[in-house]
Design a protein around this motif. Structure first.
Motif, short mmCIF file in Angstrom:
data_model
loop_
_atom_site.label_atom_id
_atom_site.label_comp_id
_atom_site.label_asym_id
_atom_site.label_seq_id
_atom_site.Cartn_x
_atom_site.Cartn_y
_atom_site.Cartn_z
N ASP A 197 -70.98 115.44 -24.86
CA ASP A 197 -71.15 113.94 -25.45
C ASP A 197 -72.28 114.25 -26.45
O ASP A 197 -73.54 114.33 -26.20
CB ASP A 197 -71.80 113.22 -24.46
CG ASP A 197 -72.01 111.51 -24.92
OD1 ASP A 197 -71.39 111.46 -25.86
OD2 ASP A 197 -72.47 110.71 -24.07
N HIS A 207 -70.72 110.88 -33.63
CA HIS A 207 -70.67 110.99 -32.11
C HIS A 207 -69.44 111.76 -31.73
O HIS A 207 -68.33 111.08 -32.24
CB HIS A 207 -71.16 109.51 -31.70
CG HIS A 207 -70.99 109.27 -30.01
ND1 HIS A 207 -69.75 109.05 -29.36
CD2 HIS A 207 -71.96 110.04 -29.38
CE1 HIS A 207 -70.30 109.23 -28.03
NE2 HIS A 207 -71.35 109.80 -28.00
N ARG A 208 -69.49 112.42 -30.74
CA ARG A 208 -68.31 113.14 -30.20
C ARG A 208 -68.41 113.08 -28.70
O ARG A 208 -69.38 113.26 -28.14
CB ARG A 208 -68.06 114.60 -30.82
CG ARG A 208 -66.89 115.19 -30.09
CD ARG A 208 -66.73 116.65 -30.83
NE ARG A 208 -67.62 117.56 -30.05
CZ ARG A 208 -68.57 118.26 -30.76
NH1 ARG A 208 -68.43 118.28 -32.09
NH2 ARG A 208 -69.54 119.03 -30.01
N ASN A 209 -67.14 112.98 -28.20
CA ASN A 209 -67.03 112.73 -26.62
C ASN A 209 -65.90 113.34 -26.41
O ASN A 209 -64.83 112.45 -26.47
CB ASN A 209 -67.29 111.46 -26.01
CG ASN A 209 -67.50 111.32 -24.50
OD1 ASN A 209 -66.73 112.05 -23.86
ND2 ASN A 209 -68.32 110.66 -23.87
N ASN A 225 -62.47 114.89 -27.17
CA ASN A 225 -61.53 114.97 -28.44
C ASN A 225 -61.92 113.62 -29.24
O ASN A 225 -61.25 113.69 -30.16
CB ASN A 225 -60.18 114.84 -27.82
CG ASN A 225 -59.93 116.17 -27.05
OD1 ASN A 225 -60.35 117.20 -27.44
ND2 ASN A 225 -58.84 116.21 -26.05
N ALA A 252 -64.15 111.36 -31.74
CA ALA A 252 -65.09 111.41 -32.40
C ALA A 252 -65.29 110.34 -33.69
O ALA A 252 -64.50 109.83 -33.99
CB ALA A 252 -65.20 112.74 -33.27
#
Length: 54
Positions: A14, A31-33, A35, A37
């Motif tokens: 995360d 912000h990436r969680n 796959n 983003a």
């Protein structure tokens, strides 16, 4: 010279990062969680973009 410079990072899966556009000074949040983003301007309390002057 790279246009964007990463100035903050937290997390591994995360991920939250702050990037600065070196030409305009505008700060962006990435912000990436997994796959998913997103990349958007960082706004202050008045809804204006946060600008970091060189």
């Amino acid at each position: 010279m790279e246009r964007f410079k990463k100035i903050y990072q937290q997390g591994t899966f995360d991920v939250m990062e702050i990037w600065v556009d070196t030409e305009t000074g505008v700060n962006y949040v990435f912000h990436r969680n997994g796959n998913a983003a997103g990349f958007t301007p960082l706004l202050d309390k008045d809804g204006k973009p946060v600008v970091t002057l060189p």
